[in-house]
Design an enzyme around this catalytic site. Structure first.
Site, PDB file in Angstrom:
ATOM      1  N   GLY A 165       9.810   4.638 -12.845  1.00 35.49           N
ATOM      2  CA  GLY A 165       9.307   5.444 -14.005  1.00 35.49           C
ATOM      3  C   GLY A 165       7.923   6.582 -15.052  1.00 35.49           C
ATOM      4  N   GLY A 167       4.884   5.623 -14.484  1.00 34.81           N
ATOM      5  CA  GLY A 167       3.479   5.338 -13.712  1.00 34.81           C
ATOM      6  C   GLY A 167       2.838   4.274 -14.459  1.00 34.81           C
ATOM      7  CD  GLU A 235       0.600  11.966 -24.388  1.00 40.11           C
ATOM      8  OE1 GLU A 235      -0.188  13.207 -24.657  1.00 40.11           O
ATOM      9  OE2 GLU A 235      -0.270  11.295 -24.898  1.00 40.11           O
ATOM     10  CB  VAL A 302      16.339   0.692 -10.546  1.00 41.92           C
ATOM     11  CG1 VAL A 302      17.733   0.819 -10.073  1.00 41.92           C
ATOM     12  CG2 VAL A 302      15.952   1.764 -10.987  1.00 41.92           C
ATOM     13  CE1 TYR A 507      -3.851  -2.552 -25.595  1.00 44.02           C
ATOM     14  CE2 TYR A 507      -2.329  -2.955 -27.139  1.00 44.02           C
ATOM     15  CZ  TYR A 507      -3.088  -2.572 -25.919  1.00 44.02           C
ATOM     16  OH  TYR A 507      -1.982  -1.763 -24.926  1.00 44.02           O
TER      17      TYR A 507
END
EC number: 2.5.1.26
Length: 597
Positions: A165, A167, A235, A302, A507
């Site tokens: 998609g 990447g 993005e 997919v 995180y």
């Protein structure tokens, strides 16, 4: 770039991936942290609010914290010097693609751009020109029908498929297994990038899986809607990628994670198309097949189309921030927010080290008043409130809703923060924290330019274990780095990024100066593996939203148990018996050379 073979292609699209993205780093080609002529750190390009701005405090912090010299450069190899191996030949699949007029190419750079994600291994290998096994052919389906045809071609002509998609994977999910002997097709979903319809009455939207997040959001905004899903990779990541990895966005408190947003989807696998026969908010018809597809990471098939919930654009969007005397106070505040179920759209808590890093990234101000105001604020926090500089932590938040809702929500959180010794930091500081969200991903490239290896990774953890997990993992990373021969200070900080009723998402950011180490990547691997072991031992999960890919497979048995793994293998065997979707993510297939389970 050198490639000793003949390029064969048909109707290759002009892809943004090939035109404007870096081949060996994160994001846009024109955007990066750099050193200007005055020796200060700045940000190039024009796509972010910090673009063109100078960060005068960042260089001294970066050099002192990690023991590096930004005058020392570890240059990346030029693309023109990179050698790409010839693809595995399969004339039958080439003829099949030509006969069916499917866009494809085996050109070297195109294969390279789709043969990796963004792990530290991916980036270092590219920078050093160490190119691993790549996909052999890239295809661009233009419809669901073409997806079906490509899978049929792969089955008939002994090929494997790895979908891609945006990447943006950080789990080695896109890497081609070195043991794969068949020709490997990279199925690039970039041409399946359209919104098919918007249902204003039911507040749903149907879109093709290859649509990039920011494009989806931009188009919805023009119609007065938002999808509410805003991962840090918005993005570049795609709708199909979100589904395949069980993604989470920073505003999940208001809009939900991707599994909460999906109403319906089409999934193409070697056995056919999986889809529910109605688009309803909930069904009780046995186990939910969507949950088999969500998080399947390209191992079963997919995603081609998705129907998601959409929401009217909120009347008001307001930022906020808080400063706490220490991390424990901040975590206790977050816990109370969860208990009272008064989470704003987004709420993040930075530990002291990450708070200091954020302050170092502040841009130079043209206003003496702004500088004065900042100085007075610091004096109030440290001198008048008695907060210790080396213990302070900060939270940022986003409120969304109508004006009355936002006003009430803000007032409620401000009062709640005071109960935990928090100080309201204002909207400006909160907004700046979120402005950095998309640009901060470029920091790792700056580090690699100067010999620093770094990565971020995440987990989910119950509330009663948040503090101990954060403390233990950070201490372990520092201790393990020293044991592995790292002589310079280590970057090891964390933030709490999501609030749930029963726990939180944490995180971690980790990096070290690898200069002088002969085996920097091996050292990095040993430290990260130890950190992940510690996360599991402290009650955390294998991943909150990044997924498993290949780098976390060793913890799948511990995480899901032997019966759970057997179930995943049974699903794989039923939907893809010939292992056409051979990314080797999540689990190993019995009989394969790399099978460990």
């Amino acid at each position: 770039m050198s490639a000793s073979y003949q390029t064969i292609e048909h109707d290759v699209p002009q892809s943004y991936r090939d035109k404007i993205l870096k081949w060996n780093g994160w994001g846009y080609s024109d955007s990066q942290f750099a050193i200007n002529k005055d020796g200060h750190v700045t940000f190039t390009g024009d796509k972010y609010e910090i673009s063109g701005k100078v960060m005068p405090h960042f260089r001294p912090w970066f050099e002192n914290y990690l023991g590096i010299d930004l005058g020392f450069v570890s240059p990346a190899q030029k693309l023109s010097d990179v050698i790409i191996d010839a693809p595995v030949e399969n004339e039958d699949i080439i003829e099949f693609l030509q006969e069916n007029k499917i866009s494809f190419s085996n050109e070297a750079r195109i294969r390279l751009m789709r043969g990796h994600g963004h792990t530290v291994h991916d980036m270092i290998n590219l920078r050093e020109g160490k190119i691993p096994r790549l996909p052999d052919i890239v295809v661009w389906p233009k419809s669901e029908h073409e997806i079906v045809k490509i899978i049929e071609g792969a089955m008939s002509h002994n090929c494997a498929i790895i979908p891609i998609g945006g990447g943006t994977s950080v789990t080695n999910a896109l890497d081609t297994p070195e043991t794969e002997k068949r020709a490997v097709i990279s199925m690039d979903m970039a041409l399946l990038d359209k919104i098919l319809w918007i249902d204003r009455e039911n507040l749903t939207c149907r879109a093709q899986a290859g649509i990039v997040g920011q494009s989806l959001e931009r188009q919805l905004n023009k119609k007065g809607f938002t999808c509410g899903h805003e991962p840090d990779s918005i993005e570049f990541s795609t709708l199909g990628g979100w589904v395949s990895t069980r993604a989470s966005g920073m505003k999940k408190n208001k809009y939900g994670n991707i599994e909460d947003l999906v109403v319906h989807l089409n999934f193409v696998c070697p056995k056919g198309i999986i889809q529910k026969q109605c688009q309803v908010p909930r069904m009780s018809s046995g186990p939910d097949i969507h949950q088999i597809i969500l998080g399947s990471e390209g191992t079963l098939g997919v995603v081609s189309e998705v129907t998601i919930k959409i929401f009217p654009i909120p009347e008001v969007k307001r930022f906020g921030s808080f400063v706490f005397p220490n991390f424990e106070s901040g975590v206790n505040f977050f816990r109370e927010v969860a208990i009272q179920r008064c989470q704003p759209a987004s709420l993040r808590l930075m530990d002291n080290d990450q708070f200091v890093m954020g302050q170092a990234l502040k841009v130079a101000s043209d206003s003496w008043w702004a500088d004065l105001k900042s100085s007075v604020s610091k004096m109030y926090i440290t001198s008048w409130k008695g907060f210790k500089v080396d213990e302070i932590c900060a939270a940022t938040c986003v409120y969304e809703g109508n004006r009355e809702e936002v006003d009430q929500h803000e007032e409620r959180l401000n009062k709640l923060a005071e109960q935990f010794h928090g100080v309201v930091g204002g909207a400006e500081n909160g907004q700046y924290g979120y402005r950095l969200t998309f640009a901060i991903a470029y920091l790792r490239d700056l580090g690699m330019n100067h010999g620093v290896l770094g990565e971020s990774f995440e987990t989910s953890v119950p509330w009663d274990k948040v503090l101990s997990l954060c403390r233990n993992v950070k201490e372990l990373m520092k201790r393990e780095a020293k044991a592995q021969g790292v002589t310079h200070p280590v970057l090891a900080n964390c933030r709490v990024t999501q609030v749930y009723d029963a726990g939180a998402c944490v995180y971690f950011y980790f990096g070290f100066n690898a200069r002088g180490l002969k085996n920097g990547l091996e050292v990095y691997d040993r430290i990260e593996t130890a950190a992940r072991d510690e996360i599991i031992a402290c009650g955390g999960s294998i991943s909150h939203h990044h997924g498993v890919g290949k780098i976390r497979k060793q913890w799948m048995l511990t995480t899901n148990g032997a019966v759970g793994i057997a179930l995943l293998k049974a699903i794989k065997s039923e939907l893809d018996p010939a292992n056409i979707f051979a990314s080797a993510n999540l689990i190993d297939i019995i009989g394969s050379p790399h099978c460990k389970l």
